[in-house]
Scaffold this motif. Sequence first.
Motif, PDB file in Angstrom:
ATOM      1  N   TYR A   1      19.645  47.953  -1.709  1.00  0.00           N
ATOM      2  CA  TYR A   1      20.619  48.953  -2.117  1.00  0.00           C
ATOM      3  C   TYR A   1      20.456  50.179  -1.230  1.00  0.00           C
ATOM      4  CZ  TYR A   1      16.850  51.553  -4.404  1.00  0.00           C
ATOM      5  OH  TYR A   1      15.701  52.260  -4.654  1.00  0.00           O
ATOM      6  N   THR A   2      21.482  51.007  -1.215  1.00  0.00           N
ATOM      7  CA  THR A   2      21.439  52.265  -0.476  1.00  0.00           C
ATOM      8  C   THR A   2      21.898  53.363  -1.411  1.00  0.00           C
ATOM      9  OG1 THR A   2      23.683  51.899   0.347  1.00  0.00           O
ATOM     10  CG2 THR A   2      21.886  51.220   1.788  1.00  0.00           C
ATOM     11  N   LEU A   3      21.584  54.577  -1.031  1.00  0.00           N
ATOM     12  CA  LEU A   3      22.041  55.735  -1.781  1.00  0.00           C
ATOM     13  C   LEU A   3      23.111  56.446  -0.974  1.00  0.00           C
ATOM     14  CD1 LEU A   3      18.646  57.178  -3.070  1.00  0.00           C
ATOM     15  CD2 LEU A   3      20.364  55.954  -4.385  1.00  0.00           C
ATOM     16  N   THR A   4      24.239  56.738  -1.603  1.00  0.00           N
ATOM     17  CA  THR A   4      25.296  57.470  -0.915  1.00  0.00           C
ATOM     18  C   THR A   4      24.903  58.941  -0.838  1.00  0.00           C
ATOM     19  OG1 THR A   4      26.526  57.971  -2.933  1.00  0.00           O
ATOM     20  CG2 THR A   4      27.040  55.887  -1.808  1.00  0.00           C
ATOM     21  N   LYS A   5      25.718  59.741  -0.137  1.00  0.00           N
ATOM     22  CA  LYS A   5      25.460  61.180  -0.022  1.00  0.00           C
ATOM     23  C   LYS A   5      25.418  61.841  -1.397  1.00  0.00           C
ATOM     24  CE  LYS A   5      28.741  61.589   3.156  1.00  0.00           C
ATOM     25  NZ  LYS A   5      29.735  62.251   4.009  1.00  0.00           N
ATOM     26  N   ASN A   6      26.183  61.284  -2.329  1.00  0.00           N
ATOM     27  CA  ASN A   6      26.251  61.855  -3.680  1.00  0.00           C
ATOM     28  C   ASN A   6      25.166  61.311  -4.604  1.00  0.00           C
ATOM     29  OD1 ASN A   6      28.528  63.214  -2.809  1.00  0.00           O
ATOM     30  ND2 ASN A   6      29.910  61.615  -3.535  1.00  0.00           N
ATOM     31  N   GLY A   7      24.263  60.497  -4.061  1.00  0.00           N
ATOM     32  CA  GLY A   7      23.170  59.958  -4.860  1.00  0.00           C
ATOM     33  C   GLY A   7      23.534  58.723  -5.662  1.00  0.00           C
ATOM     34  N   VAL A   8      24.686  58.120  -5.376  1.00  0.00           N
ATOM     35  CA  VAL A   8      25.112  56.915  -6.086  1.00  0.00           C
ATOM     36  C   VAL A   8      24.464  55.705  -5.413  1.00  0.00           C
ATOM     37  CG1 VAL A   8      27.101  55.489  -6.726  1.00  0.00           C
ATOM     38  CG2 VAL A   8      27.303  57.985  -6.722  1.00  0.00           C
ATOM     39  N   GLU A   9      23.932  54.803  -6.228  1.00  0.00           N
ATOM     40  CA  GLU A   9      23.307  53.594  -5.689  1.00  0.00           C
ATOM     41  C   GLU A   9      24.367  52.536  -5.430  1.00  0.00           C
ATOM     42  OE1 GLU A   9      20.450  52.511  -8.626  1.00  0.00           O
ATOM     43  OE2 GLU A   9      18.975  53.941  -7.897  1.00  0.00           O
ATOM     44  N   ARG A  10      24.304  51.940  -4.235  1.00  0.00           N
ATOM     45  CA  ARG A  10      25.212  50.852  -3.867  1.00  0.00           C
ATOM     46  C   ARG A  10      24.371  49.629  -3.541  1.00  0.00           C
ATOM     47  NH1 ARG A  10      30.021  53.448  -1.290  1.00  0.00           N
ATOM     48  NH2 ARG A  10      31.034  54.197  -3.175  1.00  0.00           N
TER      49      ARG A  10
END
Length: 134
Positions: free
Chosen positions: A37-46
């Motif tokens: 998973y990765t974290l977006t700039k807004n801290g959302v996990e993808r």
Amino acid sequence: MANDTQIEALTGKALLKKVKDLENLSKEEKAKACGYYTLTKNGVERVNMMKFLNALIEAEGIQLDSTQGTNGRGGRSASYRITVQSNGNLLIGSAYTKQMGLKPGDEFEISLGRKHIRLKQLEGDGEYYEDDEE
């Protein structure tokens, strides 16, 4: 979010063991627990399911990109078809470049016809490569 640090994505036997240990979780939860998973700039996990599934396939020792001809079992064969991408580019996959023995830096001249695009491989000195098969 419980912790702010992302774990390193598991591979190989460690990945297989972890997935087996997490058999009661969904595939998305398994992927996340294994570090896919990765974290977006807004801290959302993808969750990156494609990387997770490809890592599982590789960990199992299954080869999808085969350089040998297929006999109906395993491997993928080149379809010799590509599609124009949304940005207008054409992408020729590694199955084709491997089959031809191409290396990074090999050069081609592009010639456009009315309904075709032809690539002519160039030698290092700018001369055309002569292929016996044509």
